[in-house]
Design a protein around this motif. Structure first.
Motif, short mmCIF file in Angstrom:
data_model
loop_
_atom_site.label_atom_id
_atom_site.label_comp_id
_atom_site.label_asym_id
_atom_site.label_seq_id
_atom_site.Cartn_x
_atom_site.Cartn_y
_atom_site.Cartn_z
N LEU A 41 0.82 -1.22 0.00
CA LEU A 41 0.00 0.00 0.00
C LEU A 41 0.85 1.27 0.00
O LEU A 41 0.61 2.16 -0.81
N ASN A 42 1.82 1.38 0.87
CA ASN A 42 2.61 2.62 0.94
C ASN A 42 3.37 2.88 -0.36
O ASN A 42 3.44 4.02 -0.82
N ASP A 43 3.94 1.84 -0.96
CA ASP A 43 4.67 2.00 -2.21
C ASP A 43 3.74 2.44 -3.35
O ASP A 43 4.08 3.34 -4.12
N ASP A 49 -0.03 9.16 -5.51
CA ASP A 49 0.06 10.56 -5.08
C ASP A 49 0.74 11.43 -6.13
O ASP A 49 0.37 12.59 -6.31
N GLU A 50 1.72 10.88 -6.83
CA GLU A 50 2.41 11.63 -7.88
C GLU A 50 1.46 12.08 -8.98
O GLU A 50 1.67 13.12 -9.60
N GLY A 52 -2.08 12.08 -8.49
CA GLY A 52 -3.39 12.45 -7.95
C GLY A 52 -4.41 11.33 -8.01
O GLY A 52 -5.61 11.58 -8.07
N VAL A 53 -3.95 10.09 -7.99
CA VAL A 53 -4.83 8.93 -8.05
C VAL A 53 -4.94 8.33 -6.65
O VAL A 53 -3.93 7.93 -6.07
N PRO A 54 -6.15 8.28 -6.09
CA PRO A 54 -6.31 7.69 -4.75
C PRO A 54 -6.03 6.18 -4.76
O PRO A 54 -6.35 5.49 -5.73
N VAL A 55 -5.44 5.71 -3.68
CA VAL A 55 -5.07 4.30 -3.54
C VAL A 55 -5.52 3.81 -2.17
O VAL A 55 -5.35 4.50 -1.17
N ASP A 56 -6.12 2.64 -2.14
CA ASP A 56 -6.53 2.03 -0.87
C ASP A 56 -6.58 0.51 -1.08
O ASP A 56 -6.36 0.03 -2.18
N THR A 57 -6.87 -0.20 -0.01
CA THR A 57 -7.03 -1.65 -0.11
C THR A 57 -8.51 -2.00 -0.09
O THR A 57 -9.34 -1.25 0.44
N ILE A 58 -8.84 -3.12 -0.67
CA ILE A 58 -10.21 -3.63 -0.63
C ILE A 58 -10.43 -4.24 0.75
O ILE A 58 -9.58 -4.98 1.26
N ASN A 59 -11.55 -3.93 1.34
CA ASN A 59 -11.92 -4.51 2.63
C ASN A 59 -11.90 -6.04 2.50
O ASN A 59 -12.55 -6.60 1.61
N PRO A 60 -11.15 -6.73 3.37
CA PRO A 60 -11.06 -8.19 3.26
C PRO A 60 -12.41 -8.90 3.32
O PRO A 60 -12.60 -9.93 2.66
#
Length: 81
Positions: A41-43, A49-50, A52-60
Motif C-alpha cells: 500500500l505505501n509504495d 500521489d504523484e 493524484g490517483v487515490p489508492v486504498d485496499t479492498i476490505n477483506p
C-alpha cells in the motif's frame, strides 16, 4: 438499485500486476489493492500521489465474500474526495 447497476456497467475495471502500476497510472481514476498485497500500500500510494490517483485496499470482508457492490462503493467514495 438501477443507479448501482448503471455505475457497475460504466466502471472500467482492470486487473493490473503491481509491478505494472506505473505503466498504467494515467489510465485509472482509483487503485484498489487486494488484501493479499496490502503490504504494498505505501509504495503504490506514492505512485498514486504523484498523479493524484487515490489508492486504498479492498476490505477483506468484501473481497472474501465477492461483494462487488461494496468494492465499487469504496472506489466511488475515493474518487469523490
Amino acid at each position: 438499485m438501477y443507479e448501482d447497476l448503471y455505475r457497475i456497467e460504466e466502471a472500467g475495471i482492470q486487473t493490473i500486476a503491481t509491478m505494472e502500476v506505473r505503466n498504467h497510472i494515467n489510465e485509472v481514476d482509483v487503485i484498489l489493492l487486494g488484501p493479499q498485497v496490502r503490504y504494498l500500500l505505501n509504495d503504490i500510494k506514492k505512485i498514486g500521489d504523484e498523479k493524484g490517483v487515490p489508492v486504498d485496499t479492498i476490505n477483506p470482508m468484501h473481497y472474501g465474500s465477492c461483494n462487488g457492490k461494496e468494492v465499487l462503493r469504496t472506489a466511488l467514495q475515493l474518487t469523490s474526495k
